[in-house]
Write an enzyme that holds these catalytic residues in place. Structure first.
Site, PDB file in Angstrom:
ATOM      1  N   SER A 120       0.878  -1.181  -0.001  1.00  0.00           N
ATOM      2  CA  SER A 120       0.011  -0.051  -0.044  1.00  0.00           C
ATOM      3  C   SER A 120       0.806   1.097   0.046  1.00  0.00           C
ATOM      4  CB  SER A 120      -0.974  -0.160   1.231  1.00  0.00           C
ATOM      5  OG  SER A 120      -0.218  -0.406   2.275  1.00  0.00           O
ATOM      6  N   HIS A 140      -2.020  -2.277  -6.541  1.00  0.00           N
ATOM      7  CA  HIS A 140      -2.485  -2.264  -5.473  1.00  0.00           C
ATOM      8  C   HIS A 140      -4.011  -1.987  -5.455  1.00  0.00           C
ATOM      9  CE1 HIS A 140      -3.188   1.041  -1.801  1.00  0.00           C
ATOM     10  NE2 HIS A 140      -3.071  -0.176  -1.518  1.00  0.00           N
ATOM     11  N   GLU A 152      -4.402   0.245  -8.326  1.00  0.00           N
ATOM     12  CA  GLU A 152      -3.615   1.464  -8.610  1.00  0.00           C
ATOM     13  C   GLU A 152      -2.306   0.649  -9.228  1.00  0.00           C
ATOM     14  OE1 GLU A 152      -2.579   4.995  -5.744  1.00  0.00           O
ATOM     15  OE2 GLU A 152      -2.829   3.494  -4.857  1.00  0.00           O
ATOM     16  N   ASN A 190      -2.999   6.462  -0.917  1.00  0.00           N
ATOM     17  CA  ASN A 190      -2.882   6.370   0.617  1.00  0.00           C
ATOM     18  C   ASN A 190      -2.071   7.946   0.903  1.00  0.00           C
ATOM     19  OD1 ASN A 190      -3.951   4.393   1.857  1.00  0.00           O
ATOM     20  ND2 ASN A 190      -2.420   3.005   0.964  1.00  0.00           N
TER      21      ASN A 190
HETATM   22  N1  CAA Z   1     -16.947  -9.996  -1.340  1.00  0.00           N
HETATM   23  C1  CAA Z   1     -17.899 -10.064  -1.919  1.00  0.00           C
HETATM   24  N2  CAA Z   1     -18.900  -8.972  -1.874  1.00  0.00           N
HETATM   25  C2  CAA Z   1     -18.856  -7.932  -0.782  1.00  0.00           C
HETATM   26  C3  CAA Z   1     -17.912  -8.030   0.159  1.00  0.00           C
HETATM   27  C4  CAA Z   1     -16.956  -9.330  -0.045  1.00  0.00           C
HETATM   28  N3  CAA Z   1     -15.891  -9.402   0.895  1.00  0.00           N
HETATM   29  N4  CAA Z   1     -17.935  -7.119   0.931  1.00  0.00           N
HETATM   30  C5  CAA Z   1     -19.214  -6.530   0.460  1.00  0.00           C
HETATM   31  N5  CAA Z   1     -19.581  -7.109  -0.623  1.00  0.00           N
HETATM   32  C6  CAA Z   1     -20.801  -6.635  -1.504  1.00  0.00           C
HETATM   33  C7  CAA Z   1     -22.133  -6.855  -0.793  1.00  0.00           C
HETATM   34  O1  CAA Z   1     -22.626  -8.336  -1.034  1.00  0.00           O
HETATM   35  C8  CAA Z   1     -22.852  -5.880  -1.278  1.00  0.00           C
HETATM   36  O2  CAA Z   1     -23.408  -6.107  -2.709  1.00  0.00           O
HETATM   37  P1  CAA Z   1     -24.625  -5.420  -3.552  1.00  0.00           P
HETATM   38  O3  CAA Z   1     -24.257  -4.058  -3.416  1.00  0.00           O
HETATM   39  O4  CAA Z   1     -24.767  -6.130  -4.634  1.00  0.00           O
HETATM   40  O5  CAA Z   1     -26.120  -5.901  -2.466  1.00  0.00           O
HETATM   41  C9  CAA Z   1     -21.884  -4.684  -1.531  1.00  0.00           C
HETATM   42  O6  CAA Z   1     -20.852  -5.168  -1.528  1.00  0.00           O
HETATM   43  C10 CAA Z   1     -22.164  -3.724  -0.421  1.00  0.00           C
HETATM   44  O7  CAA Z   1     -21.716  -4.498   0.766  1.00  0.00           O
HETATM   45  P2  CAA Z   1     -23.050  -4.158   2.302  1.00  0.00           P
HETATM   46  O8  CAA Z   1     -24.435  -4.044   1.850  1.00  0.00           O
HETATM   47  O9  CAA Z   1     -22.746  -5.572   3.005  1.00  0.00           O
HETATM   48  O10 CAA Z   1     -22.496  -2.826   2.725  1.00  0.00           O
HETATM   49  P3  CAA Z   1     -22.206  -1.705   2.658  1.00  0.00           P
HETATM   50  O11 CAA Z   1     -23.185  -1.062   1.550  1.00  0.00           O
HETATM   51  O12 CAA Z   1     -22.141  -1.011   3.925  1.00  0.00           O
HETATM   52  O13 CAA Z   1     -20.818  -1.575   1.809  1.00  0.00           O
HETATM   53  C11 CAA Z   1     -18.259  -1.353   1.723  1.00  0.00           C
HETATM   54  C12 CAA Z   1     -19.538  -1.946   2.342  1.00  0.00           C
HETATM   55  C13 CAA Z   1     -18.352  -1.843   0.490  1.00  0.00           C
HETATM   56  C14 CAA Z   1     -17.196  -1.850   2.262  1.00  0.00           C
HETATM   57  C15 CAA Z   1     -18.653   0.188   1.810  1.00  0.00           C
HETATM   58  O14 CAA Z   1     -18.952   0.546   3.149  1.00  0.00           O
HETATM   59  C16 CAA Z   1     -17.316   0.767   1.275  1.00  0.00           C
HETATM   60  O15 CAA Z   1     -17.268   1.317   0.143  1.00  0.00           O
HETATM   61  N6  CAA Z   1     -16.576   1.558   2.037  1.00  0.00           N
HETATM   62  C17 CAA Z   1     -15.363   2.166   1.900  1.00  0.00           C
HETATM   63  C18 CAA Z   1     -14.211   1.048   1.496  1.00  0.00           C
HETATM   64  C19 CAA Z   1     -13.042   1.655   1.191  1.00  0.00           C
HETATM   65  O16 CAA Z   1     -12.795   2.913   1.427  1.00  0.00           O
HETATM   66  N7  CAA Z   1     -12.082   0.912   0.984  1.00  0.00           N
HETATM   67  C20 CAA Z   1     -10.516   1.355   0.429  1.00  0.00           C
HETATM   68  C21 CAA Z   1      -9.855   1.117   1.977  1.00  0.00           C
HETATM   69  S1  CAA Z   1      -8.310   1.579   1.290  1.00  0.00           S
HETATM   70  C22 CAA Z   1      -7.560   0.257   0.905  1.00  0.00           C
HETATM   71  O17 CAA Z   1      -8.202  -0.890   0.650  1.00  0.00           O
HETATM   72  C23 CAA Z   1      -6.254   0.284   0.502  1.00  0.00           C
HETATM   73  C24 CAA Z   1      -5.124   0.772   1.627  1.00  0.00           C
HETATM   74  O18 CAA Z   1      -3.811   0.679   1.170  1.00  0.00           O
HETATM   75  C25 CAA Z   1      -5.203   0.890   2.749  1.00  0.00           C
END
Ligand code: CAA
Length: 282
Positions: A120, A140, A152, A190
């Protein structure tokens, strides 16, 4: 270069998500862990991610069976197939550990194989320098990998155009959206996300608002799907701290200093969802 066979090193949150996506998109996928118990945990997590997709009709029963037949688990770096076309490393953020994995892979797998890291924030140039710098690149992915569209693609100093094009095309065949990024600390995601999370922790520490207030402002005021404190818990507070330290050391600029409350919570092992408690309880 045509990619058919992929190995993912590390079956944690990112590694198992990456393996799930590769297997689902028809790649012969090897997920490598250090023990049978960790491998079983990773496979269980992939299975529940697929089950979620079947339930939501994102994939059918046939896709599920094909994906599972494309997925192979194995223990230890020496079990990475010699004829792999790409290896993606997704272990914890430690330069020395990552380098030693690539050194071992370099002697084991064919010379044409592309080495990618899901780091990351660690320098792709530095990670690739000892092995095959022209065929070394950053891929990434974002968490949760099966859901988030972005990849990325980080070009190290010596990454060749051919390697870049292969990885760009591979990302599209995984139904992701690749974005080209040059190799500077934190890349783009990040560099922007972590200072925001770190600032939210400063706001909490200084009592500008409580955790609910801070997250609500960002969710309702900026339309973020999660508030920054809930997102820190989701990413892992240890990961957030490691990234802030890479930014701080990489730029030697005090604006990237990790918030003391973040440092203290990591010391207390309140790492977020994975330990059951961070800013919130799970
Ligand atoms: N596998 C498959 N599908 C998944 C899943 C997984 N692990 N997790 C969630 N889903 C799917 C769900 O089935 C749902 O599908 P539908 O839209 O078809 O119904 C969808 O994703 C949304 O999930 P939920 O309804 O359970 O929950 P939500 O609406 O609260 O969304 C989330 C959850 C997608 C995590 C949302 O909150 C989100 O986008 N959060 C921000 C995530 C983010 O910022 N990620 C980047 C982090 S930084 C990083 O990763 C890099 C780093 O270097 C730190």
């Amino acid at each position: 270069m045509d990619i058919k066979k992929a190995a993912i090193i590390g079956g944690g949150t990112m590694g198992n998500g990456i393996a799930a996506v590769f297997a689902l998109h028809g790649f012969d996928t090897y997920l490598i862990e250090t023990s049978d118990a960790l491998l079983q945990r990773a496979v269980k997590s992939i299975q529940s991610s697929y089950d979620r997709m079947v339930k939501k009709a994102v994939i059918g029963q046939n896709d599920l069976e094909t994906a599972l037949s494309n997925l192979h688990g194995a223990i230890g770096i020496s079990s990475v197939p010699q004829d792999c076309d790409i290896v993606i490393e997704a272990v914890f953020e430690n330069l020395a550990v990552k380098k030693s994995i690539f050194n071992e892979l370099h002697t084991n797998v064919k010379a044409e194989c592309i080495f990618a890291s899901n780091t990351s924030s660690i320098s792709i140039t530095e990670l690739g320098a000892d092995t095959r710098p022209d065929r070394f690149i950053g891929m990434h992915f974002m968490n949760p990998v099966p859901v988030m569209k972005l990849v990325e693609i980080i070009r190290g100093y010596s990454t060749s155009d051919e390697t870049y094009t292969t990885i760009h095309n591979l990302s599209i065949s995984l139904e992701k959206v690749p974005v080209a990024v040059n190799d500077y600390p934190g890349f783009i995601a990040n560099r922007i996300l972590m200072p925001m999370i770190n600032e939210a922790i400063f706001a909490l520490m200084e009592g500008v608002g409580d955790k609910e207030a801070i997250d609500t402002v960002m969710k309702l005021g900026m339309n973020h799907p999660m508030g920054p404190l809930a997102l820190a818990d989701f990413i892992g507070l240890d990961v957030c701290l490691a990234i802030m330290n890479v930014l701080y050391e990489g730029f030697k600029d005090s604006k990237y200093r990790p918030c003391p409350l973040l440092v203290k919570m990591v010391a207390a092992k309140k790492l977020g969802r994975k330990t059951g408690e961070g800013f919130f309880k799970y």
